[in-house]
Design an enzyme around this catalytic site. Structure first.
Site, PDB file in Angstrom:
ATOM      1  N   ALA A   1       0.850  -1.212   0.000  1.00 15.99           N
ATOM      2  CA  ALA A   1       0.000   0.000   0.000  1.00 15.99           C
ATOM      3  C   ALA A   1       0.873   1.244   0.000  1.00 15.99           C
ATOM      4  O   ALA A   1       0.555   2.258   0.610  1.00 15.99           O
ATOM      5  CB  ALA A   1      -0.921  -0.026   1.223  1.00 15.99           C
ATOM      6  N   GLY A   2       2.008   1.137  -0.699  1.00 14.40           N
ATOM      7  CA  GLY A   2       2.921   2.285  -0.775  1.00 14.40           C
ATOM      8  C   GLY A   2       2.464   3.268  -1.833  1.00 14.40           C
ATOM      9  O   GLY A   2       1.265   3.490  -2.024  1.00 14.40           O
TER      10      GLY A   2
ATOM     11  N   ILE B   1       2.684   3.182  -5.237  1.00 14.17           N
ATOM     12  CA  ILE B   1       1.892   2.627  -6.349  1.00 14.17           C
ATOM     13  C   ILE B   1       0.588   2.038  -5.810  1.00 14.17           C
ATOM     14  O   ILE B   1      -0.483   2.255  -6.375  1.00 14.17           O
ATOM     15  CB  ILE B   1       2.669   1.543  -7.139  1.00 14.17           C
ATOM     16  CG1 ILE B   1       3.989   2.109  -7.666  1.00 14.17           C
ATOM     17  CG2 ILE B   1       1.827   1.013  -8.312  1.00 14.17           C
ATOM     18  CD1 ILE B   1       4.856   1.115  -8.408  1.00 14.17           C
ATOM     19  N   GLY B   2       0.657   1.313  -4.688  1.00 12.33           N
ATOM     20  CA  GLY B   2      -0.533   0.681  -4.108  1.00 12.33           C
ATOM     21  C   GLY B   2      -1.626   1.705  -3.820  1.00 12.33           C
ATOM     22  O   GLY B   2      -2.806   1.487  -4.157  1.00 12.33           O
TER      23      GLY B   2
ATOM     24  N   ASP C   1      -0.814  -4.450   3.595  1.00  8.30           N
ATOM     25  CA  ASP C   1       0.597  -4.051   3.740  1.00  8.30           C
ATOM     26  C   ASP C   1       1.104  -4.575   5.080  1.00  8.30           C
ATOM     27  O   ASP C   1       0.344  -4.661   6.037  1.00  8.30           O
ATOM     28  CB  ASP C   1       0.735  -2.521   3.692  1.00  8.30           C
ATOM     29  CG  ASP C   1       2.132  -2.074   3.279  1.00  8.30           C
ATOM     30  OD1 ASP C   1       2.291  -1.501   2.185  1.00  8.30           O
ATOM     31  OD2 ASP C   1       3.096  -2.324   4.051  1.00  8.30           O
TER      32      ASP C   1
ATOM     33  N   ASN D   1      13.735  -8.011  -2.765  1.00  7.71           N
ATOM     34  CA  ASN D   1      12.362  -8.193  -3.250  1.00  7.71           C
ATOM     35  C   ASN D   1      12.004  -9.661  -3.503  1.00  7.71           C
ATOM     36  O   ASN D   1      10.838 -10.037  -3.446  1.00  7.71           O
ATOM     37  CB  ASN D   1      12.129  -7.332  -4.501  1.00  7.71           C
ATOM     38  CG  ASN D   1      11.933  -5.862  -4.129  1.00  7.71           C
ATOM     39  OD1 ASN D   1      11.817  -5.538  -2.944  1.00  7.71           O
ATOM     40  ND2 ASN D   1      11.890  -4.990  -5.113  1.00  7.71           N
TER      41      ASN D   1
ATOM     42  N   ILE E   1       3.922  -5.946 -10.086  1.00  2.55           N
ATOM     43  CA  ILE E   1       4.584  -4.706 -10.499  1.00  2.55           C
ATOM     44  C   ILE E   1       5.963  -4.577  -9.842  1.00  2.55           C
ATOM     45  O   ILE E   1       6.812  -3.806 -10.260  1.00  2.55           O
ATOM     46  CB  ILE E   1       3.683  -3.477 -10.156  1.00  2.55           C
ATOM     47  CG1 ILE E   1       2.320  -3.603 -10.862  1.00  2.55           C
ATOM     48  CG2 ILE E   1       4.358  -2.171 -10.538  1.00  2.55           C
ATOM     49  CD1 ILE E   1       1.399  -2.375 -10.729  1.00  2.55           C
TER      50      ILE E   1
ATOM     51  N   HIS F   1      11.998  -5.607 -18.681  1.00  2.00           N
ATOM     52  CA  HIS F   1      11.769  -4.256 -18.169  1.00  2.00           C
ATOM     53  C   HIS F   1      13.072  -3.744 -17.551  1.00  2.00           C
ATOM     54  O   HIS F   1      13.228  -3.645 -16.351  1.00  2.00           O
ATOM     55  CB  HIS F   1      10.660  -4.322 -17.111  1.00  2.00           C
ATOM     56  CG  HIS F   1      10.262  -2.990 -16.567  1.00  2.00           C
ATOM     57  ND1 HIS F   1       9.977  -1.901 -17.353  1.00  2.00           N
ATOM     58  CD2 HIS F   1      10.082  -2.569 -15.285  1.00  2.00           C
ATOM     59  CE1 HIS F   1       9.634  -0.878 -16.568  1.00  2.00           C
ATOM     60  NE2 HIS F   1       9.699  -1.257 -15.324  1.00  2.00           N
TER      61      HIS F   1
END
Ligand code: APR
Length: 319
Positions: A10-11, A13-14, A33, A95, A118, A175
């Site tokens: 929920a940062g 982007i979230g 989160d 990550n 993402i 990417h």
């Protein structure tokens, strides 16, 4: 019945994803989160905008996977973003650990969900997510190509003073620095970009500069922000994928999908054009690439493979 969309992370982007999804009324939103306060705070803040914006969806925040149970769509941004000077690949070790935890969480609670990842380094993290969770390959996909293509189209539109709607193009491959802008398929007002070069509307050098700026598009923003990476355009791109799935729009979108023979690559996740509909990734759309595009695409696949080999060294479970 309303759809249930869970956002893991929920940062930056979230939070933006939650806001866009609410504005579009795509479904009820669960923000998850490890920092429960951030998830709850953002859910409440966005919910409090509903009387102003007039949307009718429920938003909740949590740090408990039980609350995400039976989600229709899950979008994952859990992880650490880049700081200036870092490449996406520098995020691998940390990550990877986070994605393993997330994979176990969603496998238990939402094994039928369409999962959009993402978190970077994108292609390798999606591949790891699929292996850790064991969810079907057509139901796990990564968001990158739409963002990279959108950046390329935006830069071109500014250069040529043309509305982005009149430009068609896409960026494929991994990417990262090796992503490939498909110039052979790039059209402005229905005309091939190479024709515009011939007509002198844009020089080859300038076009190359734009391609290069696209490849470094994420880093350019990281440099400005200093404390994080891009979030508005990444969130918009993730929402386009979720919407195509939820509404069975069958849009053709460049996404990091599981490739097994298409484009001459095998058993790897990387950016290719796919059709997203109610069955998830329904098809990979094969294109005729020019000789140069093929070389660049293969080169990009090679660098994704090398990074995945590095991931396997970090966690042998990824065999
Ligand atoms: N489970 C759930 N959430 C987690 C976990 C976990 N195991 N670990 C970290 N998080 C949360 C953090 O608490 C944070 O709120 O993930 C959130 C990430 O948010 P930001 O730091 O704001 O990062 P953001 O800009 O949203 O980017 C997230 O997407 O594009 C990529 O490179 C980017 O990998 C990064 C990710």
């Amino acid at each position: 019945m309303k759809k249930k969309i869970t956002l893991i992370g929920a940062g930056q982007i979230g939070g933006t994803l939650a806001h866009l999804i609410a504005l579009k009324e795509l479904g009820d939103v669960v923000l998850f989160d490890v920092a429960a306060g951030i998830a709850k705070g953002k859910a409440l803040d966005i919910a409090q905008s509903s009387p102003v914006n007039g949307f009718n969806v429920k938003l909740t925040g949590t740090d408990n996977y039980d609350d995400t149970k039976n989600s229709d769509v899950i979008i994952i941004t859990a992880g650490v973003p880049r700081k200036p000077g870092m490449t996406r690949d520098d995020l691998l070790g940390i990550n990877l650990k986070i994605i393993k935890e997330v994979a176990h969480g969603i496998k238990k609670t939402s094994p039928k969900a369409f999962v959009i990842c993402i978190t970077n380094p994108l292609d390798v993290i999606v591949m790891a997510l699929q292996k850790y969770s064991g969810l079907p390959k057509n139901m796990i996909v990564g968001m990158a190509g739409i963002l990279d293509s959108s950046r390329f189209i935006y830069f071109l539109s500014q250069e040529l003073n043309i509305h982005p709607k009149n430009i068609n193009s896409f960026v494929l491959g991994g990417h990262g620095d090796t992503m490939v802008a498909m110039l052979g398929s790039t059209e402005v007002n229905g005309k091939k970009i190479n024709e515009l070069v011939k007509e002198g509307k844009i020089t080859k050098e300038r076009l190359n500069e734009i391609v290069d700026r696209t490849k470094k598009g994420g880093a350019e923003i990281v440099k400005y922000l200093e404390k994080g990476s891009a979030f508005y355009a990444p969130a918009a791109s993730g929402v386009e994928m979720a919407e195509s799935y939820l509404k069975n729009l069958k849009k053709q979108l460049p996404c990091a999908a599981y490739i097994n023979g298409e484009f001459g690559a095998k058993d790897i996740y990387a950016g290719v054009p796919v059709i997203i509909g109610s069955s998830g990734v329904e098809k990979i759309v094969e294109l005729n690439l020019s000789k140069e595009e093929k070389i660049n695409f293969n080169n990009s696949i090679k660098s994704v493979q090398e990074l995945f080999d590095a991931a396997k060294k970090i966690d042998p479970e990824l065999k």
